[in-house]
Structure formats: C-alpha cells, structure tokens
Scaffold this active site. Structure first.
Site, PDB file in Angstrom:
ATOM      1  N   GLY A 156       0.855  -1.201   0.000  1.00 22.79           N
ATOM      2  CA  GLY A 156       0.000   0.000   0.000  1.00 22.79           C
ATOM      3  C   GLY A 156       0.881   1.237   0.000  1.00 22.79           C
ATOM      4  NE  ARG A 157      -2.302   5.607   2.224  1.00 23.20           N
ATOM      5  CZ  ARG A 157      -3.561   5.217   2.092  1.00 23.20           C
ATOM      6  NH1 ARG A 157      -4.234   5.505   1.014  1.00 23.20           N
ATOM      7  NH2 ARG A 157      -4.160   4.542   3.045  1.00 23.20           N
ATOM      8  CB  ILE A 158       3.284   2.580   4.719  1.00 20.59           C
ATOM      9  CG1 ILE A 158       2.393   3.703   5.277  1.00 20.59           C
ATOM     10  CG2 ILE A 158       4.576   2.477   5.544  1.00 20.59           C
ATOM     11  CD1 ILE A 158       1.784   3.411   6.650  1.00 20.59           C
ATOM     12  NE  ARG A 238      -2.906  -0.492  14.331  1.00 27.17           N
ATOM     13  CZ  ARG A 238      -2.355   0.665  13.947  1.00 27.17           C
ATOM     14  NH1 ARG A 238      -1.052   0.757  13.729  1.00 27.17           N
ATOM     15  NH2 ARG A 238      -3.110   1.746  13.821  1.00 27.17           N
ATOM     16  CD  GLU A 267       1.181  -1.430  20.164  1.00 31.22           C
ATOM     17  OE1 GLU A 267       0.671  -0.312  20.328  1.00 31.22           O
ATOM     18  OE2 GLU A 267       1.661  -1.798  19.100  1.00 31.22           O
ATOM     19  CG  HIS A 285       2.482   2.069  17.860  1.00 31.72           C
ATOM     20  ND1 HIS A 285       1.382   1.234  17.987  1.00 31.72           N
ATOM     21  CD2 HIS A 285       2.330   2.688  16.664  1.00 31.72           C
ATOM     22  CE1 HIS A 285       0.616   1.367  16.904  1.00 31.72           C
ATOM     23  NE2 HIS A 285       1.174   2.239  16.096  1.00 31.72           N
TER      24      HIS A 285
END
Ligand code: GLV
Ligand code: GLV
Length: 324
Positions: A156-158, A238, A267, A285
């Site tokens: 995707g974008r990242i 994630r 987390e 994070h």
C-alpha cells in the site's frame, strides 16, 4: 447557534486543537494517558464529534454512550480499534489519517532495518556500559544491506514508500499484494510474488499490511521457519499481525537473524522474553512520530471531524456507503 461539542481523547499537537477551537467547543482529556473505559464512556456523552486514538476501542458500547454523535475521527491511518461494521449499521461516519504519515513510517522502517542489521542498539548499549575494550575485528558483525533482497509484505502507500527508498541501496524488491503495484514494477523492477516466495527469497521483510481477520497472526511459527536463517523482519504495521510468542521462540532458536518491531501484539505489553533478546530492536509504536507527520495527522483528523459534524462526507471516510 451553539458551538458543536467535541471531545479529544488525548492531547494531540496543538495545531489540530486550534483548528477545532475555531468553530467548536473542545474538551481534551487533561491526563497524558489513555482514558480508562469508564472515562471514555462518560466523556463521549453529549458530544457531537469525537477525535479518538488507536488506543481507544470504539465499539457498540461507545456508540450507545454517545447517541448524538455525528462522527469519529481516528488520529491514525490504521483503524482496527474501531468496529466499522457497527458504526456503518448505525450510520455513524468514521475517518482516518492516510497519506500524512506515509514517509515518516517508511523512514522508521528503514531506521529499524539498519538498527537491526547493523546492531546499532546493541552497540550503543555496550558503549554506555563503559565496557568497550576498543576496536575488534569480530565485534558486532551484522548483515549487509546493499544489493540484498527486500521483501515488502503489503504494498500500500507505506509499503510502496519503503520500497522506493531502497533505490540508494540497489536492492532487489519483491512484494506481495492482491493487485500488481505498477509504481514498484516500473520504478524498481520489483516483482509480485506469493507469500511463500517472499519468505524464501527475502533478506529483509518489511510488513505493511493492515490488521484484518486475514492478517492476524500472518507471521507465525511456520512462517519464521520458512524464512532464510539470515533474514530480518521489520514490523511497523500492527502487532497482532505477528504471533509474538512464536516470534520469541523463533528468535531464541535463531530461525531468523533478527526482528525490529515498532508494534506489539498486546500493547503496551510485550510477551515474556522479547526484551531479553539481543537479536531484536524494539521501539514504542513511534513510526509516525515526526513533527510534520503528527501535526498533519491532527489537522487531518480535525478537518475530517468538522466535515462529519456538518453532516458532510469527510475527505478520508472509512464508511462512505452511508453517504450514498
Ligand atoms: C499508527 O499506528 C497509525 O495507524 O497511524
Ligand atoms: C497505509 O497507509 C498503507 O497503505 O500502507
């Protein structure tokens, strides 16, 4: 006309708050910590808009507590903390903050890649201990980067931004995705491969998938065993995409060379043993934590929230079908 009441579940960069203050009556969680469940349920009452964070679970109970709400703007690109289906059923609009944290997150993936390959954190720990005996030919030998194979899990974008930044390191790029990524193919000669081929061929695997039922525990014992023993994993997506207990086991057994993680399955906790390992780099994070990224996330969330309060479709709508 009374100003619409907005609640912000934790302090964000001031620019976003200022933007909301121009037209709304804004209340911000005064504590520098996530709200407890009770506080969240209490504070959303009577509000028309909520600016929430990835640490807030937004579900039916929250929607019940805020019957007059006109929208929730998540200060994050990931939105696995929100029950989108339930919100959509109730015609409550939702938004996220895509785009503004793409480069910051990709940069952090690179920071982690180098930190784990070149053992930067381990080396730093030794220097601070005062026990460095002086230069040594066998000290802190790590992995090469230039010319190696970079596997992008989720382009995707990242994932795309991470891959494009590999240009300076002359890497072969493989990626997994449902559809062909023409940018990566054209710019880098990248090849779309099956997940299993990505595991077999990559020297570095950088994970950029959203958390979905289909990606939960995508990385488990079988996967670690299928990777090269010399390979490194980087996760800025994630935590629950990894089975963290099985990751610790794989790192202990040296099934892979190392893992660099910015996100965790439970987390803010880490599973037992993770923090004791030398072949991990662990950050809290913070992949989107740059000045411009966090400022623009705040502005974007605020802009989305204002649109929703006005009854308009927000620019980054997660459930556009309710406006049809
Ligand atoms: C951070 O994890 C985000 O999803 O924006
Ligand atoms: C997140 O924005 C992604 O597309 O990877």
């Amino acid at each position: 006309m009374p100003r619409p009441k907005v609640y912000v579940t934790r302090m964000i960069p001031q620019e976003g708050i200022d933007f909301l203050n121009e037209s709304c009556s804004v209340e911000v969680n005064p504590e520098d910590r996530p709200l407890t469940r009770e506080e969240l349920l209490r504070n959303v009452q009577g509000k028309e808009g909520i600016l929430c964070l990835l640490t807030d679970r937004i579900d039916a109970e929250v929607f019940d507590a805020a019957p007059g709400v006109r929208g929730f703007a998540n200060y994050a690109v990931g939105f696995d903390n929100i029950d989108v289906k339930e919100a959509t059923k109730r015609k409550i609009p939702l938004s996220n903050t895509p785009g503004v944290l793409t480069d910051a997150t990709a940069e952090m993936a690179w920071a982690l890649l180098f930190a784990i390959a070149r053992r930067v954190i381990e080396s730093d720990r030794l220097m601070r201990s005062g026990n460095w005996p002086g230069w040594g030919p066998l000290q802190f030998i790590g992995g090469d980067v230039t010319g190696k194979t970079l596997g992008i899990c989720g382009s995707g974008r990242i994932g795309t931004a991470m891959a494009l930044k590999s240009k300076g390191f002359n890497m072969q790029v493989l990626y997994t995705d449902e559809i062909a990524n023409l940018t990566l193919e054209k710019e880098l000669g990248a090849r779309k491969v099956s997940f299993d081929e990505l595991l077999r061929q990559s020297d570095f695997i950088s994970v950029h998938v959203p958390l979905l039922p289909s990606t939960r525990h995508l990385f488990s014992r079988r996967v670690f065993a299928a990777m090269k023993k010399t390979a490194y994993l980087i996760n800025t997506s994630r935590g629950p995409v990894f089975n963290e207990v099985e990751l610790v086991e794989a790192l202990r057994k040296k099934l892979i060379a190392g893992a660099a993680l910015d996100v965790y399955e439970f987390e803010p906790k880490m599973v037992d043993g993770l923090a004791e390992l030398d072949n991990v780099v662990i950050t809290p994070h913070t992949a989107s934590a740059t000045i411009s990224s966090r400022t623009n996330m705040g502005l974007k969330a605020a802009e989305n929230l204002l649109a929703m309060i006005k009854g308009e479709r927000p620019p980054d709508c997660l459930n556009p079908q309710i406006f049809q």
